[in-house]
Enzyme design. Sequence first.
Site, PDB file in Angstrom:
ATOM      1  N   LYS A   1       0.835  -1.209   0.000  1.00  0.00           N
ATOM      2  CA  LYS A   1       0.000   0.000   0.000  1.00  0.00           C
ATOM      3  C   LYS A   1       0.867   1.255   0.000  1.00  0.00           C
ATOM      4  O   LYS A   1       0.557   2.245  -0.675  1.00  0.00           O
ATOM      5  CB  LYS A   1      -0.940  -0.025   1.214  1.00  0.00           C
TER       6      LYS A   1
ATOM      7  N   GLN B   1      -4.455  -1.945   9.854  1.00  0.00           N
ATOM      8  CA  GLN B   1      -4.331  -3.245   9.174  1.00  0.00           C
ATOM      9  C   GLN B   1      -4.853  -4.373  10.075  1.00  0.00           C
ATOM     10  O   GLN B   1      -4.425  -4.500  11.228  1.00  0.00           O
ATOM     11  CB  GLN B   1      -2.864  -3.491   8.780  1.00  0.00           C
TER      12      GLN B   1
ATOM     13  N   ASP C   1     -10.923   2.382   4.632  1.00  0.00           N
ATOM     14  CA  ASP C   1     -11.201   0.947   4.459  1.00  0.00           C
ATOM     15  C   ASP C   1     -12.709   0.710   4.391  1.00  0.00           C
ATOM     16  O   ASP C   1     -13.146  -0.378   4.010  1.00  0.00           O
ATOM     17  CB  ASP C   1     -10.619   0.142   5.635  1.00  0.00           C
TER      18      ASP C   1
END
Length: 285
Positions: free
Chosen positions: A53, A97, A120
């Site tokens: 990312k 994450q 997200d």
Amino acid sequence: MALILSGRDAAVSFKNKIKAKVQKRIDDGKNAPHLAAILVGDNPASSAYVRGKVRDCKEVGFKSTLIHLKDDVREEELIQNIQRLNSNTEIDGYIVQLPLPDGINEKEILLSIDPMKDVDGFHPENLGRMALGLETFIPATPYGILLLLEYYGIETTGKNAVVVGRSHIVGSPMSILLSSNIEFGNATVTLAHSRTKNLKELTKNADILIAAVGKHFFIDKNFIKDGAVVIDVGINRVSGKLHGDVDFDSVKNIVSAISPVPGGVGLMTRVGLLMNTLQASDGRD
Ligand code: NAP
């Protein structure tokens, strides 16, 4: 031979569009989008995802910040880091994450993320907005799948779609999006899971099959209708190799199109995140 739905090709195309939009922002005197990521511990898969990312950000001209915390970090300390990102006006969006180490309540963590920075798309407010068809951050994997369908012009309207797997990050939002009245939606959707009794009967009737199970080669030719479009979300590491949930070799001569693993949905998930971050920065102008 089936059409290969290459996430690699589609990602290059979408990233070029993102790059151009970032350049336009800069030319207009605005900031480059800024994505932050919190990584807890040293889980090799999570570390690799986050590194990917960060690389993507560089490639399209975003700024990125990585906050790496030890795996014995206390929940309060993690929440303090999140609150700092919530109030940091330089950060447009950020991710935490997953998975998080045992002892940390993932739901509490998700709830402490500012929905306006939740790129997200996992915050309940954003999932609720998605279900209502309001502007929101769509979870990156289903978003990436919609973009893959768009790139290859796969017709979804009126089709029978079966999504196998009902997780909050993949299967469930995917089923909502595919059944929504949107472009690359309007399908008639069945959401299957481990308690589904007649799975093969359902999938044999699917024009579009999305496999998000987490079991390598779970779907073989016995599950597939002739000419189906198959999207393989699974990422399963077996003896050091990555495999999907679909037995590619078994179905490749039956399906009309299929996304490979690797080189399919994983790369598009990263595009989904970039798109959300760009949207977050545009929204903060
Ligand atoms: P998850 O949270 O473990 O969910 C798996 C789902 O599969 C559950 O809903 C489960 O049903 C269902 N399932 C399990 N066994 C089944 C069976 N025998 N028949 C029908 N359904 C069954 O997994 P996830 O996070 O959604 O991830 C799924 C896969 O996608 C994993 O391989 C993951 O690594 C991969 N993934 C890939 C990306 C990407 O970017 N490509 C992103 C995220 C995840 P129950 O709910 O009843 O338990």
